[in-house]
Design an enzyme around this catalytic site. Structure first.
Site, PDB file in Angstrom:
ATOM      1  N   SER A  23      -3.032 -12.403 -10.673  1.00 56.44           N
ATOM      2  CA  SER A  23      -2.464 -11.344  -9.826  1.00 56.44           C
ATOM      3  C   SER A  23      -2.629  -9.967 -10.471  1.00 56.44           C
ATOM      4  CB  SER A  23      -0.977 -11.621  -9.559  1.00 56.44           C
ATOM      5  OG  SER A  23      -0.281 -11.824 -10.777  1.00 56.44           O
ATOM      6  N   ASN A 110       9.569 -15.728 -14.326  1.00 55.99           N
ATOM      7  CA  ASN A 110      10.200 -15.773 -12.999  1.00 55.99           C
ATOM      8  C   ASN A 110      11.316 -14.737 -12.854  1.00 55.99           C
ATOM      9  OD1 ASN A 110       8.454 -17.843 -12.638  1.00 55.99           O
ATOM     10  ND2 ASN A 110       9.984 -19.478 -12.670  1.00 55.99           N
ATOM     11  N   HIS A 156      10.334   6.237  32.727  1.00 49.96           N
ATOM     12  CA  HIS A 156       9.147   5.554  33.293  1.00 49.96           C
ATOM     13  C   HIS A 156       7.913   6.457  33.219  1.00 49.96           C
ATOM     14  CE1 HIS A 156      12.002   2.671  35.197  1.00 49.96           C
ATOM     15  NE2 HIS A 156      12.732   3.770  35.326  1.00 49.96           N
ATOM     16  N   SER A 277     -15.261  16.002  17.070  1.00 46.88           N
ATOM     17  CA  SER A 277     -16.139  14.913  17.486  1.00 46.88           C
ATOM     18  C   SER A 277     -17.538  15.214  16.989  1.00 46.88           C
ATOM     19  CB  SER A 277     -16.133  14.820  19.004  1.00 46.88           C
ATOM     20  OG  SER A 277     -17.301  14.175  19.457  1.00 46.88           O
ATOM     21  N   LYS A 283     -14.226  18.955  21.427  1.00 42.97           N
ATOM     22  CA  LYS A 283     -13.110  18.070  21.121  1.00 42.97           C
ATOM     23  C   LYS A 283     -12.274  18.513  19.919  1.00 42.97           C
ATOM     24  CE  LYS A 283     -12.220  14.494  22.672  1.00 42.97           C
ATOM     25  NZ  LYS A 283     -12.856  13.194  22.631  1.00 42.97           N
ATOM     26  N   ASN A 285      -9.342  16.299  18.160  1.00 40.15           N
ATOM     27  CA  ASN A 285      -8.662  15.010  18.327  1.00 40.15           C
ATOM     28  C   ASN A 285      -7.417  14.884  17.453  1.00 40.15           C
ATOM     29  OD1 ASN A 285     -10.671  14.133  20.106  1.00 40.15           O
ATOM     30  ND2 ASN A 285     -11.960  13.421  18.417  1.00 40.15           N
ATOM     31  N   GLU A 290      -2.741   9.326  15.926  1.00 43.03           N
ATOM     32  CA  GLU A 290      -3.410   8.099  16.382  1.00 43.03           C
ATOM     33  C   GLU A 290      -3.443   7.047  15.274  1.00 43.03           C
ATOM     34  OE1 GLU A 290      -6.999   8.801  19.257  1.00 43.03           O
ATOM     35  OE2 GLU A 290      -6.901  10.486  17.877  1.00 43.03           O
ATOM     36  N   TYR A 317      11.476 -20.798  -7.903  1.00 40.67           N
ATOM     37  CA  TYR A 317      10.196 -20.089  -7.836  1.00 40.67           C
ATOM     38  C   TYR A 317       9.059 -21.020  -7.436  1.00 40.67           C
ATOM     39  CZ  TYR A 317       6.074 -17.389  -9.078  1.00 40.67           C
ATOM     40  OH  TYR A 317       4.860 -16.745  -9.027  1.00 40.67           O
TER      41      TYR A 317
HETATM   42  N1  ARG Z   1       2.376 -13.412 -11.322  1.00 44.31           N
HETATM   43  C1  ARG Z   1       3.534 -14.171 -10.964  1.00 44.31           C
HETATM   44  C2  ARG Z   1       4.085 -13.669  -9.651  1.00 44.31           C
HETATM   45  O1  ARG Z   1       3.763 -12.602  -9.314  1.00 44.31           O
HETATM   46  C3  ARG Z   1       4.588 -14.043 -12.004  1.00 44.31           C
HETATM   47  C4  ARG Z   1       5.511 -15.203 -12.087  1.00 44.31           C
HETATM   48  C5  ARG Z   1       4.764 -16.393 -12.561  1.00 44.31           C
HETATM   49  N2  ARG Z   1       5.599 -17.490 -12.795  1.00 44.31           N
HETATM   50  C6  ARG Z   1       5.109 -18.727 -12.942  1.00 44.31           C
HETATM   51  N3  ARG Z   1       5.953 -19.653 -13.177  1.00 44.31           N
HETATM   52  N4  ARG Z   1       3.846 -18.988 -12.813  1.00 44.31           N
HETATM   53  O2  ARG Z   1       4.832 -14.331  -8.958  1.00 44.31           O
END
Ligand code: ARG
Length: 471
Positions: A23, A110, A156, A277, A283, A285, A290, A317
């Protein structure tokens, strides 16, 4: 160095698995908060004599150096170290040596990641209250500048009754006011500390969760360790408040787009907020409203996405929960982008009061008022409604408006008409006759503006106080 959790494994992680489960690509956004949380945690470990003071000092110095290096872009995050927590721990150990490995005592990723998210989001919530307050201020300023401007009010999307343009703008001030209240209220559920929950059950070390909470300016600690690590309600709540804000912005966008069309010409957005445009030279816009209207979709999507991720997840978790981040970051970015542009776009918008006035002079939005006139003369409202309906039909056939009719023409429909109706039918009179609390009469609108200004000042004070607390 191998994986921080490598002990139990005999084989290298598959490269694709590494890429799939990491991540760091997006949670590097949490770097500052991760270090902020670690500093509080290690300080507590020292205070509780879980770690010797020496080690604590080394770790803290190391964390400060890592933070500086991250800020100047000197730390190279790697997918092999999976996420921001392990990348930072790795950088710390590289910096201070094996003592860095003591930081994670009595803690789990966690409760760590949950803490990071709480720290991160509470700052953003304060920033959004501030941005919404600025947008309200811009709307209030336009309302003050247009407290005599009358336009048709619609239901309306058909002309209904004339209203002050200021009254219309102040409706949005009320809408954004509710958004502010929702965010302010959510702060108390964001500002709760998960750290100390460990992986799910607490920890065997004699930690002091309340001390950590105090250092990080959290109001409370989570009551239950399982809940602490698996609660993402605070993010859902934010995503839903953000969705409502975007819905409000999208409604205002829609009106700005309609009003800037040649058919309406009620307002003109400043050149700086419009685009041209590539083929049609004439134009101009309204791209900003939008796009805000369009981007509302992704903000709703992020809410539904996370609701769906969490649905049916067993406690506590689960890796699924890593999916809480990108949607939240995207929503924050999208909302920042919209709010940042909206306040100056409203402030610089040109209001075509004469065009609005012309529209009011050429419609039947004063019809209710002559019905009310007949009611004042004793006619039951339902009958007056019928009489005026016939009068309007006559006008349409004769290609006239009510104010064009001679008194004799009115009298064909009821003998109760007299020449006072001409005053009753004037748009100013129609507007000012609605002199009830919350109505469009000028007196009421000016009072509403006054009340709104008092709330704006309170919101401003709230932002100053909470920005300090959320540092
Ligand atoms: N990168 C993980 C998340 O965003 C962090 C927690 C990971 N915990 C684990 N037990 N793998 O959720």
């Amino acid at each position: 160095m191998s994986k921080l959790w490598g002990g139990r494994f005999t084989k290298k992680t598959d490269q694709l698995v590494e890429e799939y489960t990491a991540s760091i690509m997006f949670d590097k956004e949490l770097a500052e908060e991760d270090i902020q949380g670690s500093l509080a945690h290690v300080t507590m470990l020292g205070k509780q004599n879980i770690l010797p003071a020496d080690d604590v000092e080394k770790i803290k110095d190391g964390l400060h150096r890592v933070l500086q290096r991250i800020r100047s872009g000197d730390v190279e995050f790697t997918i092999g170290d999976e996420d921001i927590h392990m990348n930072i721990e790795k950088a710390l150990i590289d910096d201070v040596g094996s003592v860095g490995g003591k930081l994670h005592t009595g803690r789990s990723r966690n409760d760590q990641v949950a803490t990071d998210m709480h720290l991160w989001l509470r700052k953003r919530v304060v920033e959004f209250v501030d941005m919404l307050q600025k947008l309200q201020s811009a709307l209030v300023e336009q309302a003050k500048a247009n407290s005599d401007t009358i336009l048709p009010g619609y239901t309306h999307l058909q002309r209904a009754q004339p209203i002050l343009f200021a009254h219309h703008l102040m409706a949005y001030v009320s809408m954004f006011g509710r958004d502010i209240e929702r965010l302010q209220d959510s702060y108390k559920r964001i500002n709760v500390l998960p750290l100390g929950a460990g992986a799910l059950a607490g920890t065997t070390f004699p930690i002091d969760r309340h001390f950590v909470a105090e250092q990080l300016h959290f109001d409370r600690v989570y009551e239950n360790s399982l809940d602490a690590v698996s609660d993402r309600d605070f993010i859902l709540e934010f995503l839903s408040h953000a969705s409502i804000i975007m819905m409000h912005l999208s409604r205002l966008s829609e009106e700005l787009i309609l009003w800037s069309s040649t058919e309406f010409r009620f307002v003109e957005l400043d050149d700086a907020f419009c685009t041209g445009s590539s083929i049609m030279p004439q134009k101009k816009n309204p791209d900003v409203p939008e796009l805000v209207r369009g981007k509302t979709g992704r903000v709703y999507g992020n809410l539904v996405g996370l609701l769906t991720v969490l649905k049916s997840l067993p406690l506590a978790y689960n890796k699924d929960m890593q999916e809480d981040k990108e949607g939240m970051f995207d929503t924050v970015k999208t909302l920042q982008g919209a709010l940042q542009l909206f306040a100056p776009m409203i402030a610089t918008m040109k209001v075509n009061a004469d065009v609005m006035r012309q529209a009011v002079n050429q419609d039947f939005s004063n019809a209710t008022d002559i019905a009310d006139f007949l009611v004042g003369k004793g006619m039951p409202f339902r009958q007056a409604h019928e009489v005026i309906g016939k009068t309007v039909l006559y006008c349409i056939q004769e290609k006239k408006y009510l104010l064009d009719l001679k008194l004799e023409e009115f009298k064909q429909f009821s003998s109760l008409f007299d020449d006072r109706i001409y005053a009753v039918l004037q748009p100013e009179q129609v507007v000012n006759a609605r002199n009830v609390y919350g109505g469009t009469a000028k007196e009421q609108v000016l009072a509403a503006i006054g009340r709104a200004e008092a709330v704006l000042a309170e919101t401003n004070a709230w932002v100053t106080e909470y920005a300090e607390r959320s540092k």
